[in-house]
Scaffold this active site. Structure first.
Site, PDB file in Angstrom:
ATOM      1  N   ASP A  83       1.025  -1.237   0.169  1.00 52.85           N
ATOM      2  CA  ASP A  83      -0.069   0.382  -0.234  1.00 52.85           C
ATOM      3  C   ASP A  83       0.637   1.472  -0.060  1.00 52.85           C
ATOM      4  OD1 ASP A  83      -2.127  -1.927   0.263  1.00 52.85           O
ATOM      5  OD2 ASP A  83      -2.425  -1.606   2.191  1.00 52.85           O
ATOM      6  N   LYS A  84       0.012   2.388  -0.906  1.00 49.31           N
ATOM      7  CA  LYS A  84       1.240   3.542  -0.295  1.00 49.31           C
ATOM      8  C   LYS A  84       1.412   4.605   0.942  1.00 49.31           C
ATOM      9  CE  LYS A  84       0.091   8.757  -0.906  1.00 49.31           C
ATOM     10  NZ  LYS A  84      -0.527   9.073  -0.775  1.00 49.31           N
TER      11      LYS A  84
END
EC number: 5.4.99.-
Length: 369
Positions: A163-164
């Protein structure tokens, strides 16, 4: 009963005929060999297992569009059965909303690199794939700059993602052959991935969450534990307890979207700083303020796609999580010191029972009444 040998031969010998669909043979794509254990399964089912990053409906659409060939022959029927040993070629469709990805000089922390793969320690805040709202400044753009030949490999060699706002180790294939092999290892669950995370509340003991994950029924940008979801399994163990949260280590058997975040929330211990999954009602304290989910991919182990040699990498916690842990340790020391001071004021009990008394030395005396 159908004869698998005849079926396999028919597919192998099938002439390349005009199917009425566009010719995608010149498009860059993925070549996959069908494992023997998939014998008798449908083409779309096999692709869903080998290309888990794509949905079944998307893969079925590609098949019907003529983007999939088996042993060189286009197949446009998703229900076509395969028998193991075939070669599937997939010409992936680009996202029509996306602009062509271009190389960008974004700094990368390279942990390991050879002719077949590269291992990156991804910082928090870096998006992996271009997508809605993030067409530039992604890991994919950075990889195209640092390893120019990745423009010939689908998705610039990316085989899994973080995820970011999750940091840590990621492996990227530098060749199509290495990418195919790493995808197989991920499907076989032989790639070992471990994470460290701060979970809200006091996690009392180690355990396993075995619960299916799928799209949230109402919040479509989020995932959730749902009965119709895909199987997901997360092991966790306690590393260090604090006052209002616990440092844990998680090991994944599967790689579902947001898996650790969803699973820990499902057992009442959302991750510290997780705005998406930790904002609702909870039985545990909110924990310390942190600008992202406190989650870091610390260990990665796999077999080298060319040599088969076992490889292992380890990444220390990033500066923001290290600083947070130090603050939590100081808080815990302060609480324990305060508790120790309170213990010094406890009253002794009369060994014969009766009321508790405070013993005073004779020379201190008592005020006369």
């Amino acid at each position: 009963m159908e004869n698998p040998t005849k079926k396999r031969k028919a597919l192998t010998d099938a002439p390349k005929q005009d199917t009425g669909y566009a010719d995608y043979s010149s498009n860059p794509g993925v070549a996959l060999n069908v494992p023997g254990e998939f014998s008798g399964q449908r083409l779309d089912q096999i692709l869903a297992r080998l290309l888990a990053q794509h949905s079944r409906s998307r893969l079925q659409g590609w098949i019907r569009e003529g983007r999939v060939a088996v042993n060189g022959a286009p197949i446009v029927e998703p229900r076509c059965k395969l028998w193991g040993g075939e070669t599937i070629e997939v010409a992936e469709a680009p996202d029509e909303r996306a602009e062509p990805s271009s190389p960008e000089n974004i700094p990368l922390q390279v942990v390991y690199e050879d002719e077949a793969l590269i291992v990156i320690d991804k910082p928090a805040g870096l998006v992996v794939h271009p997508g809605s709202g993030h067409w530039h400044g992604t890991l994919l753009n950075a990889l195209l700059y640092h390893v120019p030949q990745l423009d010939k490999v689908p998705r610039a060699g990316i085989v899994h993602r973080l995820d970011k706002d999750t940091s840590g180790l990621m492996v990227v294939a530098k060749t199509l052959e290495a990418q195919t092999d790493l995808v197989r290892q991920l499907q076989a669950r032989t790639v070992k991935r471990h994470y460290q995370a701060l979970a809200r509340g006091l996690v009392e003991c180690s355990g396993t969450v075995n619960a299916p994950i799928g799209r949230h029924p109402t919040l479509r940008t989020r995932m959730a534990v749902v009965r119709t979801g895909k199987p997901a399994r997360t092991h966790y163990r306690v590393l260090e307890p604090f006052v209002a949260c616990t440092l844990i280590e998680c090991a994944l058997e599967t790689g579902r979207t947001h898996q650790i975040r969803v699973h820990m929330t499902s057992i009442g211990h959302p991750l510290v700083g997780d705005q998406a999954y930790g904002g609702g009602p909870s039985r545990v304290p909110r924990g310390p303020l942190f600008p992202r989910q406190a989650l870091h991919a610390t260990r990665l182990a796999l077999a080298h796609p060319q040599t088969g040699r076992s490889l292992f990498w380890k990444s220390g916690l990033p500066a923001d999580m290290t600083a947070l842990l130090e603050t939590l340790r100081q808080e815990l020391l302060s609480v324990r010191s305060s508790e120790a001071a309170d213990d010094d004021d406890t009253w002794d009990e009369d060994p014969e029972g009766g009321p508790e008394v405070i013993y005073i030395d004779d020379d201190e005396g008592l005020d006369e009444q």
